[in-house]
Design a protein around this motif. Sequence first.
Motif, PDB file in Angstrom:
ATOM      1  N   HIS A  68       1.113  -0.977   0.266  1.00  0.00           N
ATOM      2  CA  HIS A  68       0.217   0.170   0.124  1.00  0.00           C
ATOM      3  C   HIS A  68       0.943   1.497  -0.094  1.00  0.00           C
ATOM      4  O   HIS A  68       2.466   0.961   0.221  1.00  0.00           O
ATOM      5  CB  HIS A  68      -0.722   0.107   1.189  1.00  0.00           C
ATOM      6  N   ASP A  69       0.240   2.274  -0.228  1.00  0.00           N
ATOM      7  CA  ASP A  69       0.940   3.432  -0.679  1.00  0.00           C
ATOM      8  C   ASP A  69       1.622   3.898   1.385  1.00  0.00           C
ATOM      9  O   ASP A  69       0.824   4.207   1.977  1.00  0.00           O
ATOM     10  CB  ASP A  69       0.202   4.566  -1.558  1.00  0.00           C
ATOM     11  N   GLU A  70       2.636   4.388   0.914  1.00  0.00           N
ATOM     12  CA  GLU A  70       2.685   5.337   2.014  1.00  0.00           C
ATOM     13  C   GLU A  70       2.363   6.346   2.067  1.00  0.00           C
ATOM     14  O   GLU A  70       2.899   7.231   1.793  1.00  0.00           O
ATOM     15  CB  GLU A  70       4.583   5.688   2.689  1.00  0.00           C
ATOM     16  N   ARG A  71       1.575   6.918   3.168  1.00  0.00           N
ATOM     17  CA  ARG A  71       0.597   7.906   3.289  1.00  0.00           C
ATOM     18  C   ARG A  71       1.147   8.599   4.718  1.00  0.00           C
ATOM     19  O   ARG A  71      -0.099   8.171   5.636  1.00  0.00           O
ATOM     20  CB  ARG A  71      -0.921   7.786   3.172  1.00  0.00           C
ATOM     21  N   ASP A  72       1.656   9.448   4.890  1.00  0.00           N
ATOM     22  CA  ASP A  72       2.165  10.313   6.232  1.00  0.00           C
ATOM     23  C   ASP A  72       1.247  11.062   6.426  1.00  0.00           C
ATOM     24  O   ASP A  72       1.604  12.200   5.503  1.00  0.00           O
ATOM     25  CB  ASP A  72       3.520  10.139   6.714  1.00  0.00           C
ATOM     26  N   ARG A  73       0.167  11.310   7.010  1.00  0.00           N
ATOM     27  CA  ARG A  73      -0.705  12.798   7.147  1.00  0.00           C
ATOM     28  C   ARG A  73      -0.138  13.622   8.615  1.00  0.00           C
ATOM     29  O   ARG A  73      -1.001  13.516   9.535  1.00  0.00           O
ATOM     30  CB  ARG A  73      -2.568  11.987   7.112  1.00  0.00           C
ATOM     31  N   ALA A  74      -0.387  14.379   8.348  1.00  0.00           N
ATOM     32  CA  ALA A  74       0.425  15.685   8.604  1.00  0.00           C
ATOM     33  C   ALA A  74      -0.747  16.637   9.196  1.00  0.00           C
ATOM     34  O   ALA A  74      -0.452  17.188   8.302  1.00  0.00           O
ATOM     35  CB  ALA A  74       1.786  15.732   9.127  1.00  0.00           C
ATOM     36  N   VAL A  75      -1.602  16.955   9.998  1.00  0.00           N
ATOM     37  CA  VAL A  75      -3.108  17.464  10.229  1.00  0.00           C
ATOM     38  C   VAL A  75      -2.586  18.632  11.474  1.00  0.00           C
ATOM     39  O   VAL A  75      -2.137  18.601  12.422  1.00  0.00           O
ATOM     40  CB  VAL A  75      -3.433  17.364  10.336  1.00  0.00           C
ATOM     41  N   VAL A  76      -2.380  20.053  10.730  1.00  0.00           N
ATOM     42  CA  VAL A  76      -2.699  20.879  12.361  1.00  0.00           C
ATOM     43  C   VAL A  76      -3.644  21.819  12.389  1.00  0.00           C
ATOM     44  O   VAL A  76      -4.545  22.009  11.178  1.00  0.00           O
ATOM     45  CB  VAL A  76      -1.634  22.009  12.936  1.00  0.00           C
ATOM     46  N   LEU A  77      -4.693  22.004  13.371  1.00  0.00           N
ATOM     47  CA  LEU A  77      -5.976  22.295  13.621  1.00  0.00           C
ATOM     48  C   LEU A  77      -5.306  23.836  13.692  1.00  0.00           C
ATOM     49  O   LEU A  77      -5.500  23.965  14.820  1.00  0.00           O
ATOM     50  CB  LEU A  77      -6.956  21.186  14.399  1.00  0.00           C
ATOM     51  N   LEU A  78      -6.241  24.599  13.729  1.00  0.00           N
ATOM     52  CA  LEU A  78      -5.969  26.060  13.529  1.00  0.00           C
ATOM     53  C   LEU A  78      -7.493  26.806  14.316  1.00  0.00           C
ATOM     54  O   LEU A  78      -8.179  26.760  13.259  1.00  0.00           O
ATOM     55  CB  LEU A  78      -5.178  27.153  12.970  1.00  0.00           C
ATOM     56  N   VAL A  79      -7.474  26.224  15.129  1.00  0.00           N
ATOM     57  CA  VAL A  79      -9.152  26.997  15.880  1.00  0.00           C
ATOM     58  C   VAL A  79      -8.715  28.496  16.435  1.00  0.00           C
ATOM     59  O   VAL A  79      -7.587  28.521  17.736  1.00  0.00           O
ATOM     60  CB  VAL A  79      -9.313  25.580  17.682  1.00  0.00           C
ATOM     61  N   ASP A  80     -10.033  29.772  15.961  1.00  0.00           N
ATOM     62  CA  ASP A  80     -10.367  30.729  16.916  1.00  0.00           C
ATOM     63  C   ASP A  80     -10.860  30.353  17.739  1.00  0.00           C
ATOM     64  O   ASP A  80     -11.816  30.232  18.029  1.00  0.00           O
ATOM     65  CB  ASP A  80     -10.385  31.433  15.104  1.00  0.00           C
ATOM     66  N   LEU A  81     -10.142  30.505  18.503  1.00  0.00           N
ATOM     67  CA  LEU A  81     -10.732  31.037  20.062  1.00  0.00           C
ATOM     68  C   LEU A  81     -10.830  32.770  20.282  1.00  0.00           C
ATOM     69  O   LEU A  81     -11.329  33.344  21.830  1.00  0.00           O
ATOM     70  CB  LEU A  81     -10.231  30.732  21.401  1.00  0.00           C
ATOM     71  N   ARG A  82     -10.644  33.852  19.559  1.00  0.00           N
ATOM     72  CA  ARG A  82     -10.587  35.258  19.898  1.00  0.00           C
ATOM     73  C   ARG A  82     -11.800  35.923  20.187  1.00  0.00           C
ATOM     74  O   ARG A  82     -12.896  34.872  20.863  1.00  0.00           O
ATOM     75  CB  ARG A  82      -9.708  35.977  18.766  1.00  0.00           C
ATOM     76  N   PRO A  83     -11.969  36.858  21.139  1.00  0.00           N
ATOM     77  CA  PRO A  83     -12.765  37.623  21.343  1.00  0.00           C
ATOM     78  C   PRO A  83     -13.823  37.434  20.599  1.00  0.00           C
ATOM     79  O   PRO A  83     -15.781  37.181  20.990  1.00  0.00           O
ATOM     80  CB  PRO A  83     -12.885  38.956  21.593  1.00  0.00           C
ATOM     81  N   SER A  84     -13.616  37.635  18.890  1.00  0.00           N
ATOM     82  CA  SER A  84     -15.419  37.683  18.527  1.00  0.00           C
ATOM     83  C   SER A  84     -15.880  36.484  17.939  1.00  0.00           C
ATOM     84  O   SER A  84     -16.956  36.620  17.621  1.00  0.00           O
ATOM     85  CB  SER A  84     -15.081  38.586  17.628  1.00  0.00           C
ATOM     86  N   MET A  85     -14.590  34.661  18.026  1.00  0.00           N
ATOM     87  CA  MET A  85     -15.903  33.995  18.443  1.00  0.00           C
ATOM     88  C   MET A  85     -16.553  33.085  19.154  1.00  0.00           C
ATOM     89  O   MET A  85     -17.221  32.870  19.298  1.00  0.00           O
ATOM     90  CB  MET A  85     -14.596  32.424  18.352  1.00  0.00           C
ATOM     91  N   LEU A  86     -16.636  34.106  20.629  1.00  0.00           N
ATOM     92  CA  LEU A  86     -17.230  34.647  21.759  1.00  0.00           C
ATOM     93  C   LEU A  86     -18.636  34.054  21.944  1.00  0.00           C
ATOM     94  O   LEU A  86     -18.905  35.333  22.911  1.00  0.00           O
ATOM     95  CB  LEU A  86     -16.388  34.076  23.114  1.00  0.00           C
ATOM     96  N   PHE A  87     -19.337  34.251  21.050  1.00  0.00           N
ATOM     97  CA  PHE A  87     -20.830  34.785  20.574  1.00  0.00           C
ATOM     98  C   PHE A  87     -21.272  33.943  19.349  1.00  0.00           C
ATOM     99  O   PHE A  87     -20.921  33.019  18.956  1.00  0.00           O
ATOM    100  CB  PHE A  87     -20.533  36.109  19.521  1.00  0.00           C
ATOM    101  N   GLY A  88     -22.645  33.889  20.153  1.00  0.00           N
ATOM    102  CA  GLY A  88     -23.605  32.346  19.755  1.00  0.00           C
ATOM    103  C   GLY A  88     -25.719  33.087  20.027  1.00  0.00           C
ATOM    104  O   GLY A  88     -25.841  33.293  21.049  1.00  0.00           O
ATOM    105  N   THR A  89     -26.421  32.910  19.497  1.00  0.00           N
ATOM    106  CA  THR A  89     -28.020  32.613  19.587  1.00  0.00           C
ATOM    107  C   THR A  89     -28.050  31.797  19.288  1.00  0.00           C
ATOM    108  O   THR A  89     -29.426  32.021  19.796  1.00  0.00           O
ATOM    109  CB  THR A  89     -28.238  34.133  18.358  1.00  0.00           C
TER     110      THR A  89
END
Length: 291
Positions: A68-89
Amino acid sequence: MGLRHLARRGTGPATRTLAGLPGGIVTRRRGRGSEPDDVRLWSEGDDRRHIDRNATARTGILHVRTHHDERDRAVVLLVDLRPSMLFGTRRALRSVAAAEALVLLGWRIVGDGGRIGLVAVGAGEPVVVRPAGGERAMTAITGALALAHARALSEAGGADPPLAAALTLAQSLLPSGGHLVIGSALDTPGADFDHLLTIMAERLSIRLVLVSDAFERARPPGFYPFATPDGRRGTVQASRSDTARKSADAPPSADARLVAYARRGIEGLRLDVEAGPEAYAPLMERLDAVL
């Protein structure tokens, strides 16, 4: 941690060698690959070059080795938790929705043998987890996300810091050809964000998960209470004429922004906060297929 069961749905050995290319039809990668996968009995039509000499000599029956193919998946999750994201209705804050969706994606990636990392950006110092594989990596990421979100709530207030520094940090964690997934509403990303994102897209695969609250898409007329970080409270009235005027002067919608980014080779999807993790799971499955 409780979302792990949703990420398991639809995963299996058959999906582990699917081509990571966008398109309407998902196909297997071409070629036999370079990593040994299994040894089986010879069958008519097998390539003689794949005969496993050791198994054949030991049993006296022709065996072939599959790869099988050699598949090294490296993934970085960038999660935005800045003040504008602390909002929801509806249902949850935008920051919570972004974390839920990217955690679902993370569980899928480690379940498929990939490596997962995290950059959680708030008003203060970012929380960083270097890419690693296995359940231990996702346990570390869920703990880091909970810590980062609690810190963001305690530090809420003030203007959003630009995202350019977080992009540079995420890039430093990834090899060339790695994958960066950004979960954010992209409110005030900073003057250099778009330029830096375009440059990074030449070296990395970048995907956007653009978080959208129902109130942003359609604000019904009515009375809306508000509270500011400095303690001021009040109520503002929105009439139908105000809503129409705001719609005419409003910045581009999430869908329009995704189209603009797609023209520059940066694909993405819209994440509706009110939908919830059950609806996010198939979206993350589709995103996982192209990473």
